[in-house]
Design an enzyme around this catalytic site. Structure first.
Site, PDB file in Angstrom:
ATOM      1  N   VAL A  63     -33.779  13.362  26.362  1.00 55.91           N
ATOM      2  CA  VAL A  63     -34.613  12.216  26.025  1.00 55.91           C
ATOM      3  C   VAL A  63     -35.855  12.626  25.226  1.00 55.91           C
ATOM      4  O   VAL A  63     -36.446  11.837  24.498  1.00 55.91           O
ATOM      5  CB  VAL A  63     -35.005  11.504  27.353  1.00 55.91           C
ATOM      6  CG1 VAL A  63     -35.914  12.378  28.198  1.00 55.91           C
ATOM      7  CG2 VAL A  63     -35.640  10.151  27.129  1.00 55.91           C
ATOM      8  N   LYS A  64     -36.232  13.904  25.352  1.00 56.47           N
ATOM      9  CA  LYS A  64     -37.488  14.362  24.763  1.00 56.47           C
ATOM     10  C   LYS A  64     -37.444  14.534  23.247  1.00 56.47           C
ATOM     11  O   LYS A  64     -38.483  14.698  22.617  1.00 56.47           O
ATOM     12  CB  LYS A  64     -37.925  15.664  25.428  1.00 56.47           C
ATOM     13  CG  LYS A  64     -38.330  15.471  26.874  1.00 56.47           C
ATOM     14  CD  LYS A  64     -39.478  14.482  26.972  1.00 56.47           C
ATOM     15  CE  LYS A  64     -40.249  14.662  28.242  1.00 56.47           C
ATOM     16  NZ  LYS A  64     -41.454  13.878  28.272  1.00 56.47           N
TER      17      LYS A  64
END
Ligand code: PMP
Length: 474
Positions: A63-64
């Site tokens: 997600v980063k």
């Protein structure tokens, strides 16, 4: 709400929603628009539909990626990051990858500081992108000079042209999720999402996506899970900053409240254990084919519990799956590491494991021969603080002694002390092979039979008592 979502299948709609139909300018253009995937098996028959937002589809596997690019582009726009600049961050790994991918394409140097509990895979991964990695101790308080965030700040102060990505305090982090993750979930569910389940490290994902979704529909519930040992859930529930302690799940929970976590967006905050998280991560991989990390496990364990409680086919739960399992091959997906950390589910543990993990200080097997005197047997029982003693002839169990029976006999007749144990021993203990699993082992341990001997390659290697088993279970 009567109409439910009909998820696409390859057979039903191979051409209806083509993916990647046109080429991309660079890998950065493939960040986001990750798939939403129905979870059917790990919800154990709950009627509430649960979907996983598969963030491991991002090019950096987490997600980063969403915030790495956003933070770099914001710093460029603000004129803080110039060609030849350096990006510094204290990161548990995934933000580092997100930053490193964008930095690789844009030609920036990266320096990351990382607590030493993080997996080797993450360190190697960052180095593969050309980043420099500095390892710092995990067990130091947030304001200690050796804390990974403090070390990162020092490097920025000492390096010309360096910026701190500052994921815990940079508003660009939750904004990236407000701009991308939230709207994607709204569109992917056709506005039918009723519950968002996530877990905060920085809080960027759940805060940004949650805020967007609540603006679209204030009835949407945002529910967070937190690892046992983190201060976030207790703080949310009581407003008090509790003492934290180390836990094994990576990337989530915190020992301080970051400004990127917007607690007013969150409706409920629950605490879950490493064991629940890892058990569910392994189930997601084996049963759903979703190879995910421990935080996904924690989030889905909570989402599955919620699905059972709601028992509502018209609700729609989305669980964030923040990263890929590849980052944890040496941990969650390594039985040896799981066993060492007492995290393996009991049904996968064996009698041999029970022997290896006994930590009471006694050797794995204390035994006597039939000729041993009762006095000597009692001395052994006292010295090792044990209650059961097998009587062995070579590798054959010929009898057993228990502290209670021996004492009763000696009190009745003190001359018993100088007799060989063969004259008053009880029935021998059962013997099982080291690979017998715990449920089978437990069946041997009854009130009448308080201990079992464990055999490996024809030799008796240890003893498991009812006390050992109870101690392990609690
Ligand atoms: N899971 C993992 C594995 C992570 O690395 C992170 C980010 N630290 C999260 C979950 C939580 O994401 P956020 O920082 O947006 O709260």
């Amino acid at each position: 709400m009567s109409e439910t979502i009909v998820p696409q299948t390859r057979a039903a709609a191979p051409a209806a929603a083509p993916r990647n139909l046109t080429p991309y300018e660079s890998v950065l253009d493939t960040i986001g628009w990750t798939p939403l995937i129905r979870l059917r098996r790990v919800t154990d028959g709950a009627r509430t539909p649960v979907y996983g937002k598969a963030e491991f589809f991002n090019p950096g596997g987490s997600v980063k990626d969403r915030i790495g690019l956003a933070i770099i582009e914001a710093a460029e726009r603000e004129g803080r990051l110039k060609p030849g600049g350096v990006i510094v961050e204290g990161t548990s790994g995934n933000t580092g990858v997100g930053l490193a991918i964008a930095a690789a394409l844009k030609g920036y140097r990266c320096i990351f500081t990382m607590p030493d509990k993080m997996s080797q895979e993450k360190v190697r991964l960052l180095k593969a992108f050309g980043a420099e990695v500095i390892i710092t101790p995990t067990a130091v308080p947030p304001d200690h000079p050796d804390n990974y965030v403090q070390v990162a700040k020092r490097i920025v102060a000492e390096t010309p042209g360096a910026i701190l990505a500052d994921q815990f305090y940079n508003p660009v982090n939750p904004e990236a999720h407000y701009r991308t993750t939230g709207p994607e979930l709204w569109e992917q569910t056709g506005g039918r999402i009723t519950h968002l389940v996530g877990s905060a490290g920085t809080g960027g994902t759940i805060s940004g996506a949650g805020k967007y979704l609540k603006e679209r529909n204030p009835a949407i519930r945002v529910i967070a899970g937190d690892p046992e040992g983190s201060m976030l859930a207790p703080y949310f529930r009581t407003g008090e900053k509790v003492e934290t302690h180390p836990y094994k799940v990576e990337g989530i929970g915190n020992d301080k409240l970051p400004s990127t976590l917007w607690l007013d967006v969150i409706d409920e905050y629950h605490t879950l254990t490493d064991r629940e998280a890892f058990h569910m991560a392994r189930r997601l991989t084996r049963e759903e084919g979703l190879f995910v990390g421990g935080s996904s496990g924690l989030i889905v364990a909570l989402a599955a519990r919620l699905a059972r409680q709601l028992d509502d086919p018209d609700a729609l739960i989305v669980a964030i799956l923040p990263d890929t399992g590849e980052r944890y091959l040496s941990k969650i997906y390594n039985d040896e590491w799981m066993r060492e950390n007492r995290l393996l589910e009991p049904e996968r543990l064996t009698a041999g494991d029970m022997i290896e993990r006994k930590d009471g200080g006694a050797p794995p097997l204390v035994a006597v021969t039939p000729e041993t005197l009762v006095r000597e047997a009692l001395a052994l029982i006292t010295a090792h603080d044990i209650s059961q003693l097998p009587v062995l002839e070579g590798h054959v169990c010929v009898g057993s002694l228990s502290e209670g029976t021996l004492m009763a006999r000696v009190i009745e007749d003190p001359s018993t002390l100088d007799r060989p144990v063969a004259t008053l021993m009880d029935e021998p203990f059962p013997v099982v092979d080291a690979d017998v699993d715990l449920p089978r082992l437990a069946r041997y341990l009854t009130r009448q039979n308080p201990a079992v001997l464990v055999r490996r390659e024809g030799r008796i290697v240890g003893i498991v008592t009812r006390y050992d088993m109870v101690r392990y279970l609690v």
